[in-house]
Design an enzyme around this catalytic site. Structure first.
Site: not given
Ligand code: GRF
Length: 191
Positions: A12-14, A85, A87, A102, A104, A145, A174
């Site tokens: 969940g760093s994003n 992860l 669908l 999403n 990717h 995707d 990202e």
């Molecule tokens: C990211 O690289 C994203 O593109 C992919 O999964 C990763 C998630 O990273 N779908 P985080 O959990 O946000 O650190």
């Protein structure tokens, strides 16, 4: 104020980066975090920012409308998948047309599809001796995707790169682009 829901299965760093970005604006906020994984680190990140979380299992996601009800109750304007992860079921796609996106960690249409996530993507990219990789932010449709691309950004690959160093470069892209794409989409929404 627009409301964002983030689905994430792992670290969940994003998600955290998006939370922080929107804390600085009045335009939108992350209203809830949803996960299929009770051990996902994203849950701890959400707690740090006091953002409500929902953990669901396969049957409630695919066989009931509970998650849809929660999204509706929370007046969610945009659903963001950030390392999620599973669908997305058709009923959710139909309920949020053009409102599920999403990210990717590669340049689709290459290196996508079921099972292509995390280091598997970066390994495949490196094995094929690609000279660049990058990110794809896209709308979600019924096939993994394959929804319409919103934005791609690239990074160079050097011979010394490993899945780990490539993942770091991708994460930087990202963090740089994902919140802005979300903000743009929300600004363009009619209601
Ligand atoms: C990211 O690289 C994203 O593109 C992919 O999964 C990763 C998630 O990273 N779908 P985080 O959990 O946000 O650190």
């Amino acid at each position: 104020m627009k409301n964002i829901a983030i689905f994430a299965s792992g670290s969940g760093s994003n998600a955290e980066n998006i939370i922080q970005y929107f804390q600085k604006t009045q335009a939108a906020r992350v209203k809830m975090i949803l996960t299929n994984n009770p051990n996902a680190y994203v849950l701890e990140r959400a707690q740090k920012y006091q953002i409500p979380t929902i953990v669901f299992d396969r049957s409630s996601f695919y066989q009931t409308r509970k998650i849809l009800d929660k999204l509706t109750e929370n007046r969610i304007d945009l659903v963001v998948l950030a390392g999620f992860l599973w669908l997305v079921p058709d009923y959710l796609i139909q309920a949020f047309p053009g409102r599920i996106i999403n990210i990717h960690p590669a340049l689709l249409p290459k290196y996508g599809g079921k099972g292509m996530y995390g280091d598997k993507v970066h390994q495949a990219v490196l094995e094929n001796k690609e000279v660049q990789s990058g990110i794809t932010i896209h709308f979600v449709n019924e096939v993994y995707d394959e929804g319409e691309t919103i934005l791609q950004a690239t990074c160079p690959i050097v011979p010394e790169d490993t899945p780990k160093t490539l993942a770091q470069k991708i994460h930087q892209l990202e963090y740089q682009y994902f919140p802005k794409v979300i903000e743009d989409l929300l600004l363009k929404q009619k209601n």
